[in-house]
Design a protein around this motif. Structure first.
Motif, PDB file in Angstrom:
ATOM      1  N   ASP A 141       0.830  -1.207   0.000  1.00 35.14           N
ATOM      2  CA  ASP A 141       0.000   0.000   0.000  1.00 35.14           C
ATOM      3  C   ASP A 141       0.862   1.254   0.000  1.00 35.14           C
ATOM      4  N   HIS A 142       1.944   1.229   0.779  1.00 32.95           N
ATOM      5  CA  HIS A 142       2.855   2.378   0.816  1.00 32.95           C
ATOM      6  C   HIS A 142       3.497   2.599  -0.552  1.00 32.95           C
ATOM      7  N   LEU A 143       3.879   1.502  -1.204  1.00 32.27           N
ATOM      8  CA  LEU A 143       4.483   1.607  -2.532  1.00 32.27           C
ATOM      9  C   LEU A 143       3.475   2.167  -3.535  1.00 32.27           C
ATOM     10  N   LYS A 144       2.236   1.719  -3.438  1.00 34.11           N
ATOM     11  CA  LYS A 144       1.192   2.220  -4.334  1.00 34.11           C
ATOM     12  C   LYS A 144       1.009   3.714  -4.148  1.00 34.11           C
ATOM     13  N   ARG A 145       1.036   4.148  -2.877  1.00 29.40           N
ATOM     14  CA  ARG A 145       0.868   5.574  -2.601  1.00 29.40           C
ATOM     15  C   ARG A 145       2.012   6.379  -3.211  1.00 29.40           C
ATOM     16  N   ALA A 146       3.240   5.856  -3.080  1.00 31.06           N
ATOM     17  CA  ALA A 146       4.393   6.554  -3.651  1.00 31.06           C
ATOM     18  C   ALA A 146       4.316   6.565  -5.171  1.00 31.06           C
ATOM     19  N   ALA A 147       3.856   5.443  -5.761  1.00 28.14           N
ATOM     20  CA  ALA A 147       3.761   5.356  -7.216  1.00 28.14           C
ATOM     21  C   ALA A 147       2.689   6.280  -7.764  1.00 28.14           C
ATOM     22  N   ASN A 148       1.730   6.680  -6.939  1.00 26.95           N
ATOM     23  CA  ASN A 148       0.666   7.572  -7.384  1.00 26.95           C
ATOM     24  C   ASN A 148       1.158   8.995  -7.587  1.00 26.95           C
ATOM     25  N   VAL A 149       2.378   9.274  -7.161  1.00 24.60           N
ATOM     26  CA  VAL A 149       2.940  10.616  -7.326  1.00 24.60           C
ATOM     27  C   VAL A 149       3.810  10.621  -8.587  1.00 24.60           C
ATOM     28  N   PRO A 150       3.353  11.275  -9.642  1.00 19.07           N
ATOM     29  CA  PRO A 150       4.121  11.259 -10.892  1.00 19.07           C
ATOM     30  C   PRO A 150       5.298  12.219 -10.839  1.00 19.07           C
ATOM     31  N   THR A 151       6.250  11.997 -11.708  1.00 23.51           N
ATOM     32  CA  THR A 151       7.349  12.935 -11.912  1.00 23.51           C
ATOM     33  C   THR A 151       7.056  13.728 -13.172  1.00 23.51           C
ATOM     34  N   VAL A 152       7.019  15.034 -13.049  1.00 25.75           N
ATOM     35  CA  VAL A 152       6.658  15.890 -14.176  1.00 25.75           C
ATOM     36  C   VAL A 152       7.925  16.347 -14.892  1.00 25.75           C
ATOM     37  N   ASN A 153       7.958  16.094 -16.188  1.00 30.99           N
ATOM     38  CA  ASN A 153       9.094  16.532 -17.004  1.00 30.99           C
ATOM     39  C   ASN A 153       8.596  17.593 -17.976  1.00 30.99           C
ATOM     40  N   ALA A 237       7.278  11.334  -1.111  1.00 24.94           N
ATOM     41  CA  ALA A 237       7.272  11.111  -2.556  1.00 24.94           C
ATOM     42  C   ALA A 237       6.896  12.386  -3.306  1.00 24.94           C
ATOM     43  N   LEU A 238       5.943  13.138  -2.766  1.00 18.90           N
ATOM     44  CA  LEU A 238       5.523  14.387  -3.398  1.00 18.90           C
ATOM     45  C   LEU A 238       6.648  15.401  -3.376  1.00 18.90           C
ATOM     46  N   ALA A 239       7.334  15.528  -2.257  1.00 25.46           N
ATOM     47  CA  ALA A 239       8.460  16.460  -2.156  1.00 25.46           C
ATOM     48  C   ALA A 239       9.570  16.099  -3.149  1.00 25.46           C
ATOM     49  N   SER A 240       9.829  14.803  -3.268  1.00 31.12           N
ATOM     50  CA  SER A 240      10.852  14.354  -4.208  1.00 31.12           C
ATOM     51  C   SER A 240      10.455  14.662  -5.642  1.00 31.12           C
ATOM     52  N   SER A 241       9.189  14.432  -5.970  1.00 28.77           N
ATOM     53  CA  SER A 241       8.717  14.697  -7.325  1.00 28.77           C
ATOM     54  C   SER A 241       8.753  16.187  -7.651  1.00 28.77           C
ATOM     55  N   LEU A 242       8.379  17.022  -6.694  1.00 23.39           N
ATOM     56  CA  LEU A 242       8.431  18.473  -6.923  1.00 23.39           C
ATOM     57  C   LEU A 242       9.864  18.935  -7.136  1.00 23.39           C
ATOM     58  N   THR A 243      10.791  18.339  -6.408  1.00 21.47           N
ATOM     59  CA  THR A 243      12.202  18.688  -6.569  1.00 21.47           C
ATOM     60  C   THR A 243      12.715  18.318  -7.957  1.00 21.47           C
ATOM     61  N   LEU A 244      12.225  17.191  -8.471  1.00 26.43           N
ATOM     62  CA  LEU A 244      12.692  16.697  -9.772  1.00 26.43           C
ATOM     63  C   LEU A 244      11.977  17.363 -10.945  1.00 26.43           C
ATOM     64  N   THR A 245      10.887  18.092 -10.675  1.00 24.31           N
ATOM     65  CA  THR A 245      10.148  18.738 -11.759  1.00 24.31           C
ATOM     66  C   THR A 245      11.011  19.807 -12.409  1.00 24.31           C
ATOM     67  N   SER A 246      11.224  19.637 -13.704  1.00 23.44           N
ATOM     68  CA  SER A 246      12.089  20.588 -14.405  1.00 23.44           C
ATOM     69  C   SER A 246      11.728  20.624 -15.886  1.00 23.44           C
TER      70      SER A 246
END
Length: 246
Positions: A141-153, A237-246
């Motif tokens: 369930d934790h993995l699913k929650r993390a996977a629900n956060v996309p990385t925006v390119n 996961a959300l914080a990581s994805s926001l950091t990687l958004t570029s």
């Protein structure tokens, strides 16, 4: 027999003929190089891989029981199917997670519980097993929650890439900038004078806004159960994805 078993499942489940993948199937059956085989259809083409790739169609997974060097009978082949990934689902791996949870809840736990149901001496071990499998479900369930956060390119418009490449050959237009870019140093007159180009660039920016909104809206649309660890995982996961958004 083993290849016929795989061929029949591919024909029934994917409505495809196995012929193009015969070499991959033979390698799986006759060598130790391949312990599992994932067969699916991507872009209307039947493909075989050694690891899972999200697909808009069902993925058939074949694996060896006991990892024999050569499969000599169907009984040495395990099989499961992974549902298709939705094309509009940011969590393209969710069918894989759901399959793992279904196997856990509907196969492993009931089977082991039934096997040891008449053995009083196994009560403690059985209890430990069911608790462990419950913990496994929680981890999934934790993995699913993390996977629900996309990385925006945020991909630049081709015209912008061409302009930057011509004006600054050493600059990689697709890489993050170490410092703010002074657009006044570039000759953009040809872009500014073309309504068609400006409209096209605006369309690209609209796509950026849509993709970023998918990410930022998760803070209000994601339901949280009474599980602090799962919520912490989501925010990380959300914080990581926001950091990687570029």
């Amino acid at each position: 027999m083993a290849s016929e078993f795989i061929r029949s499942l591919v024909t029934v489940s994917l409505s495809q003929q196995l012929a193009p993948l015969e070499p991959a199937v033979e390698s799986f059956i006759n060598t130790t190089d391949t312990s599992s085989l994932y067969i699916t259809v991507i872009n209307d083409e039947l493909v075989a891989k050694s690891q899972f790739t999200p697909s808009p169609t069902v993925t058939l997974v074949f694996f060896k029981h006991g990892a024999p060097a050569k499969v000599s009978s169907v009984s040495q082949i395990g099989f499961l199917s992974i549902p298709p990934s939705s094309s509009d689902d940011d969590s393209s791996d969710s069918p894989l997670f759901s399959t793992l949870q279904s196997l856990n809840q509907n196969t492993f736990v009931p089977s082991i519980s039934s096997l040891y149901s008449t053995s009083s001496s196994a009560d403690d071990n059985l209890s430990n097993f069911t608790n462990t499998m419950r913990d496994l479900n929680s981890v999934i369930d934790h993995l699913k929650r993390a996977a629900n956060v996309p990385t925006v390119n945020l991909l630049p418009h081709p015209t912008i890439i061409s302009l930057l490449s011509a004006s600054a050959p050493s600059l990689d237009p697709t890489a993050p900038l170490d410092s703010p870019l002074d657009v006044n140093t570039f000759d953009a007159s040809s872009i500014l004078s073309s309504d068609e180009t400006l409209n096209s660039i605006q369309s690209t920016v609209n796509v950026w806004i849509k993709d970023i909104t998918k990410l930022t809206s998760l803070t209000t649309t994601t339901p949280f159960p009474n599980d602090a660890n799962e919520e912490i995982t989501f925010w990380q996961a959300l914080a990581s994805s926001l950091t990687l958004t570029s």
